[in-house]
Design a protein around this motif. Structure first.
Motif: not given
Length: 391
Positions: A189, A192-193, A196, A226, A237, A270, A276
């Motif tokens: 990612f 900021q995610e 991908a 996500v 998360r 993860y 994160r």
């Protein structure tokens, strides 16, 4: 085990338990907050999480002392293993976040906390399994737990990697070899995610994977997963695997057709100590093959994802001075060219957009490759994205 080593490891466990006890009030508040957020979506998840929080707070250590909380064990024995591990992961993540906020030497305390929760997982697997046999109930814990062997084998395998590229290759091979899947693709990612990028593939054309840049907005199901509960509980998360029975119903044709995707599983990569999610792994059983998934496989998938995250983090989180040096050494034109390549432009298309000759653009690409120590343009784009040089 020697008595000296045994005593030392017990000291580590007690040190971690003391840490949890020291921040008990704050941990209790945070765990209750997470439990309430879970309850908005799944009452069963709240029950499992709250029961485990109470059980751990009652004992702090999985070993020693009486078993005055055995009633809890009988209750926990009815829970699915996936939910137990998921809840313990949430609890551990909260401890790491509290430490980072309050302890000056937090980095030195993280390993002891990780060890303590590892032993909680191990001890509960054994104790709850014993409880299920005593009661004679049809508990999921009575099923074989060979997945633990798969996790050990996977961890030993990926630790052999010496470079970022080897790490990505070992992770993809390990997911496919130690678990019942035939194809694996690893993504990171960025932005900021929101995006991908493909890092590596096993059982599939690796060059195709490395050319992929997936905007999560184009896959609503994945974007929601996500960021699930992100606004409500920052520490929580969605790191449970996602099973997709029919990829064509959830993914654009641009991703489904080239790989003939049928059913698939997405595993978040993860990092518990950082709180994160740094990427994801996509798994399937071959082109056009539909399959169902046994949820007893999820504990192994979660553990594989966490091990992969810890390994990749040291490569993805390049030192700031390295990134700074890259920014200084890459010219504005080189960065512009890399951005266009990241968006999928060919050399000719980049030349047209920048009003340059194709030969000039090739020179910029060659120069960028040299400065980034990259073997090809795909690796250069991936490295530039990892270092935050291009968005």
């Amino acid at each position: 085990m020697s008595k000296e080593l045994n005593d030392h490891l017990l000291r580590l466990l007690r040190e971690a338990a003391d840490i949890l006890h020291r921040y008990e009030a704050e941990l209790d508040r945070e765990w209750k907050r997470i439990g309430e957020a879970l309850g908005k979506r799944n009452a069963r998840a709240t029950d499992v999480f709250s029961t485990l929080c109470a059980f751990v707070q009652h004992r702090w250590l999985p070993y020693g002392g009486g078993h005055s909380a055995d009633g809890h064990l009988e209750r926990i024995a009815a829970f699915h293993p996936e939910m137990i591990i998921f809840s313990l992961n949430l609890m551990e993540n909260t401890v790491h976040q509290v430490l980072k906020a309050h302890a000056q030497a937090a980095a030195a305390l993280h390993p002891a906390v990780r060890y303590l929760f590892f032993k909680w997982n191990e001890w509960l697997l054994y104790e709850v399994n014993e409880q299920s046999f005593k009661t004679g109930g049809d508990s999921a814990w009575k099923k074989e737990s060979l997945w633990k062997d798969a996790v050990i084998l996977f961890n030993e395998w990926i630790l052999r990697a010496q470079t970022f590229e080897e790490s990505a290759a070992h992770i993809c091979f390990g997911f496919s070899y130690f678990l019942p899947f035939s194809r694996c693709a690893l993504f990171q990612f960025v932005n900021q995610e929101s995006t991908a990028i493909g890092l590596y593939g096993h059982g599939v054309d690796n060059r195709q994977i490395q050319r992929l840049r997936v905007e999560l907005d184009s896959i609503p199901m994945l974007k929601e997963s996500v960021g699930k509960l992100k606004a409500e509980v920052h520490e929580f998360r969605h790191f449970r695997p996602i099973y997709v029975p029919r990829a064509s119903e959830q993914f654009p044709k641009a991703y489904v057709e080239p790989f003939d995707l049928a059913s698939l599983v997405i595993v978040p990569v993860y990092v518990p100590t950082e709180g994160r999610m740094i990427g994801g792994v996509v798994l399937d059983r071959g082109p056009g093959r539909f399959f169902s998934i046994d949820r007893r496989l999820f504990p192994a998938l979660m553990k594989f994802g966490q091990s992969a995250g810890e390994l990749l983090l040291k490569w993805i989180e390049a030192p700031k001075k390295e990134a700074g040096a890259m920014v200084e050494s890459l010219s504005p034109r080189e960065i512009e060219v890399l951005k266009l390549l990241a968006d999928g432009a060919s050399t000719l298309e980049a030349a047209c957009q920048l009003y340059l000759s194709e030969f000039t653009v090739r020179d910029y690409i060659s120069s960028a490759l040299r400065k980034l120590h990259a073997k090809n343009r795909t690796e250069a784009v991936a490295k530039a994205l990892r270092l935050g040089l291009i968005g």
